[in-house]
Design an enzyme around this catalytic site. Structure first.
Site, PDB file in Angstrom:
ATOM      1  N   LYS A   1      35.226  47.809  48.148  1.00 46.90           N
ATOM      2  CA  LYS A   1      35.890  46.506  48.016  1.00 46.90           C
ATOM      3  C   LYS A   1      36.556  46.161  49.343  1.00 46.90           C
ATOM      4  CE  LYS A   1      39.918  44.323  45.749  1.00 46.90           C
ATOM      5  NZ  LYS A   1      40.915  44.380  44.669  1.00 46.90           N
TER       6      LYS A   1
ATOM      7  N   ASP B   1      44.484  39.588  49.779  1.00 47.49           N
ATOM      8  CA  ASP B   1      44.421  39.151  48.387  1.00 47.49           C
ATOM      9  C   ASP B   1      45.740  38.500  47.988  1.00 47.49           C
ATOM     10  OD1 ASP B   1      44.046  38.793  45.687  1.00 47.49           O
ATOM     11  OD2 ASP B   1      44.156  40.939  45.173  1.00 47.49           O
TER      12      ASP B   1
ATOM     13  N   LYS C   1      49.896  35.624  43.413  1.00 46.33           N
ATOM     14  CA  LYS C   1      50.789  36.776  43.278  1.00 46.33           C
ATOM     15  C   LYS C   1      52.212  36.376  43.650  1.00 46.33           C
ATOM     16  CE  LYS C   1      47.520  40.456  44.551  1.00 46.33           C
ATOM     17  NZ  LYS C   1      47.579  41.176  43.261  1.00 46.33           N
TER      18      LYS C   1
ATOM     19  N   ASP D   1      44.009  45.517  50.869  1.00 46.66           N
ATOM     20  CA  ASP D   1      43.072  45.399  49.751  1.00 46.66           C
ATOM     21  C   ASP D   1      41.612  45.592  50.198  1.00 46.66           C
ATOM     22  OD1 ASP D   1      42.882  45.203  47.006  1.00 46.66           O
ATOM     23  OD2 ASP D   1      42.743  43.007  46.989  1.00 46.66           O
TER      24      ASP D   1
ATOM     25  N   ASP E   1      43.127  36.499  40.212  1.00 45.77           N
ATOM     26  CA  ASP E   1      43.628  37.688  40.909  1.00 45.77           C
ATOM     27  C   ASP E   1      42.835  38.949  40.538  1.00 45.77           C
ATOM     28  OD1 ASP E   1      45.197  39.168  42.599  1.00 45.77           O
ATOM     29  OD2 ASP E   1      46.947  39.236  41.273  1.00 45.77           O
TER      30      ASP E   1
ATOM     31  N   GLU F   1      39.920  39.647  41.285  1.00 42.21           N
ATOM     32  CA  GLU F   1      38.782  39.254  42.132  1.00 42.21           C
ATOM     33  C   GLU F   1      37.940  40.431  42.597  1.00 42.21           C
ATOM     34  OE1 GLU F   1      41.718  39.905  43.288  1.00 42.21           O
ATOM     35  OE2 GLU F   1      41.112  41.292  44.864  1.00 42.21           O
TER      36      GLU F   1
ATOM     37  N   ARG G   1      36.800  43.113  41.027  1.00 41.60           N
ATOM     38  CA  ARG G   1      35.658  43.425  40.159  1.00 41.60           C
ATOM     39  C   ARG G   1      34.564  42.369  40.301  1.00 41.60           C
ATOM     40  NH1 ARG G   1      39.583  43.386  35.050  1.00 41.60           N
ATOM     41  NH2 ARG G   1      40.998  43.942  36.763  1.00 41.60           N
TER      42      ARG G   1
HETATM   43  N1  BES Z   1      44.254  44.161  44.698  1.00 42.21           N
HETATM   44  C1  BES Z   1      44.803  44.027  43.399  1.00 42.21           C
HETATM   45  C2  BES Z   1      45.227  45.352  42.779  1.00 42.21           C
HETATM   46  C3  BES Z   1      46.460  45.987  43.349  1.00 42.21           C
HETATM   47  C4  BES Z   1      47.719  45.563  42.971  1.00 42.21           C
HETATM   48  C5  BES Z   1      46.361  47.060  44.207  1.00 42.21           C
HETATM   49  C6  BES Z   1      48.841  46.176  43.471  1.00 42.21           C
HETATM   50  C7  BES Z   1      47.484  47.697  44.684  1.00 42.21           C
HETATM   51  C8  BES Z   1      48.723  47.239  44.319  1.00 42.21           C
HETATM   52  C9  BES Z   1      43.780  43.408  42.458  1.00 42.21           C
HETATM   53  O1  BES Z   1      42.954  42.470  43.036  1.00 42.21           O
HETATM   54  C10 BES Z   1      44.555  42.702  41.387  1.00 42.21           C
HETATM   55  O2  BES Z   1      45.255  41.806  41.711  1.00 42.21           O
HETATM   56  N2  BES Z   1      44.419  43.152  40.139  1.00 42.21           N
HETATM   57  C11 BES Z   1      45.133  42.574  39.053  1.00 42.21           C
HETATM   58  C12 BES Z   1      44.195  42.449  37.885  1.00 42.21           C
HETATM   59  C13 BES Z   1      44.775  41.715  36.707  1.00 42.21           C
HETATM   60  C14 BES Z   1      44.988  40.274  37.082  1.00 42.21           C
HETATM   61  C15 BES Z   1      43.831  41.842  35.562  1.00 42.21           C
HETATM   62  C16 BES Z   1      46.309  43.487  38.713  1.00 42.21           C
HETATM   63  O3  BES Z   1      46.136  44.710  38.749  1.00 42.21           O
HETATM   64  O4  BES Z   1      47.389  42.975  38.484  1.00 42.21           O
HETATM   65 ZN    ZN Z   2      42.561  42.688  45.029  1.00 34.81          ZN
HETATM   66 MN    MN Z   3      43.798  40.563  43.074  1.00 38.77          MN
END
Ligand code: BES
Ligand code: ZN
Ligand code: MN
Length: 498
Positions: A267, A272, A279, A290, A349, A351, A353
């Site tokens: 990834k 992000d 966020k 990210d 967010d 994104e 996956r």
């Molecule tokens: N890059 C983030 C995951 C992340 C968050 C990594 C904090 C490290 C620290 C990912 O893209 C994301 O935002 N995931 C969301 C998914 C949710 C919206 C289903 C998450 O984990 O909040």
């Molecule tokens: Zn992300």
């Molecule tokens: Mn995200």
């Protein structure tokens, strides 16, 4: 990275600026320490009697100008209870010693750390761990600090001392392995630490191309090529960004011509912001990390090249920013991915996956022997495992087993979470094939369920490195920032494979 060599010889005879000797719990010296104690008369014993050092793990003390030895200083570094030592203890100890000496006046130093007994470890394993500790521990990222520290005489070289001249060949090979692995790890750290205005999708493509080698072919697709190829999930996430996406393919031919490769998928979100499902502002800067999945893939390729890995590898990286704008993709949108699977976007967010769906489907099409993907995928994984282990989920029992063993060996750890069929229901969509969020429960697992729809029947292991890819406190072997998580783990896994 500083120079590291191996040598055999007595501590009292070394003409270095420092000799580093382990001290076990109860102020017990190892063989070389006892030799030095004999050669230098009472001074070492007197020092030990003063209780300045106890032998507790990680504490250290310095003795200067010992009569009967040629070294300027002796560092005694506490190794604790020898029965509890692991290879990672050696990495930590050599990093601590190197860091402490790096701040002082010593330039060329000798480490007697492989003398410590580590259950189940060969001498070569120990030498490799000591060398890794030095190179990982001394890593820093200060290229953007214009005022350099003055009056610091940085370490110039480390000699790792072996029990006998007969061990030199094994020792050299171990240092070479460590150089490849630490070099790959530090490269991944650099990529992670680069700010988002420098480390863009285009930059990641250039970094991949710069890994030039006879047996490596790198293809970097720009936006036009991505459109032509039909990676529409990647394009959807890219809609809100002013920067072009990149789809990067690396093919390393180290094994038999027709042997199926191991696919490594990363990834590469160079920033992000969450997109329209934005966020919160606090710590949003950390989302420059990210792309650490992509960094791990590139770091492993760098290590594989340097160690002439005798296997075939396929690397696939999808890279874009996730930002907000008039053209950005929106909650409610439906995307038809490269594979044809339709995705309902409920949260922009989630994104990672989405872009991985195209990268995984492309990798699966190439019929690799197995697929390992690396992604800072879910905040839920940070909550579940913190920064001590990456989440491991997948369908490839053999590759998962191998990764667990490699995780224990390298202390680049993994912990498996289950992917029971029932979890799959959480990503059923009312209007498309799947939706990109599975609700609050088991967020790391439902993200993996989403990915599982794109790997066909190829044995697959997913590594969620959200909690391990960077750290904001620093550890014994990594400063604050990118850690290079996944590089030691998977290089070790590849080395141990069949
Ligand atoms: N890059 C983030 C995951 C992340 C968050 C990594 C904090 C490290 C620290 C990912 O893209 C994301 O935002 N995931 C969301 C998914 C949710 C919206 C289903 C998450 O984990 O909040
Ligand atoms: Zn992300
Ligand atoms: Mn995200």
């Amino acid at each position: 990275m500083i120079e590291i060599t191996v040598k055999a010889g007595a501590a009292a005879k070394q003409r270095d600026d420092a000799v580093v000797l382990p001290l076990l719990e109860g102020r017990k010296l190892t063989a070389s320490g006892s030799d030095l104690q004999r050669a230098t008369g009472k001074k070492v014993s007197a020092f030990l009697r003063k209780f300045d050092v106890s032998g507790a793990f990680g504490e250290s003390g310095l003795l200067y100008d010992l009569e009967g030895s040629f070294t300027q200083r002796v560092m005694l570094i506490g190794a604790g209870d020898e029965k509890k030592l692991t290879l990672h203890s050696l990495r930590r100890l050599s990093s601590k010693a190197a860091r402490a000496l790096n701040k002082g006046g010593a330039r060329d130093v000798s480490f007697y750390l492989p003398e410590l007994n580590v259950k189940g470890a060969s001498l070569a394993d120990k030498v490799q761990a000591v060398a890794e500790g030095v190179w990982l521990g001394l890593y820093n990222f200060n290229k953007y600090q214009t005022k350099k520290q003055e009056n610091i005489r940085e370490l110039g070289s480390v000699t790792i001392m072996l029990p006998s001249r007969r061990d030199l060949e094994d020792g050299e090979a171990a240092v070479a392995r460590a150089r490849a692995i630490a070099g790959g790890t530090n490269f991944a750290r650099d990529l992670g630490n680069e700010p988002g205005n420098v480390c863009t999708p285009e930059f990641l493509g250039e970094q991949a191309l710069a890994l030039k080698h006879d047996r490596l072919k790198v293809t970097v697709m720009d936006k036009a090529a991505i459109e032509k190829a039909g990676f529409s999930a990647l394009l959807a996430v890219n809609q809100g960004s002013a920067k072009e996406p990149r789809f990067i393919v690396l093919e390393y031919q180290g094994g038999a011509k027709d042997a199926a490769p191991v696919a490594l998928v990363g990834k590469g979100l160079t920033f992000d912001a969450g997109g329209i499902s934005i966020k919160p502002a606090a710590q949003m800067d950390e989302m420059k990390f990210d792309m650490c999945g992509a960094a791990a893939v590139l770091g492993i390729f760098k290590a594989a090249i340097e160690m002439d890995l005798a296997q075939n590898l396929l690397g696939v990286i999808a890279s874009t920013e996730n930002l907000l704008g008039a053209a950005a993709y929106k909650p409610g949108d439906v995307i038809t991915s490269y594979k044809g699977v339709t995705i309902e976007v409920l949260n922009t967010d989630a994104e990672g996956r989405i872009i991985l769906s195209d990268a995984l489907a492309y990798a699966a099409e190439k019929k690799p022997a197995e697929i390992i993907d690396f992604a800072t995928l879910t905040g839920a994984c940070v909550i579940a495992l913190g920064s001590q282990a990456s989440g491991l989920i997948g369908t490839g029992e053999k590759v998962k087993k191998g990764l667990k063993a490699a995780g224990d060996h390298t202390a680049d750890r993994v912990w498996e979470l289950p992917m029971y069929d029932e979890y799959q229901e959480q990503i059923n969509s009312d209007i498309a094939d799947i939706k990109n969020t599975g609700g609050r429960e088991a967020g790391t697992i439902t993200a993996a369920c989403f990915l599982s729809r794109f790997v066909d029947d190829i044995p697959w292991a997913h590594l969620d490195i959200a909690g391990t890819a960077w750290n904001m406190k620093g550890t014994d072997i990594s400063p604050i920032g990118g850690t290079g998580a996944g590089v030691r783990l998977v290089t070790q896994y590849l080395l141990s494979r069949d």
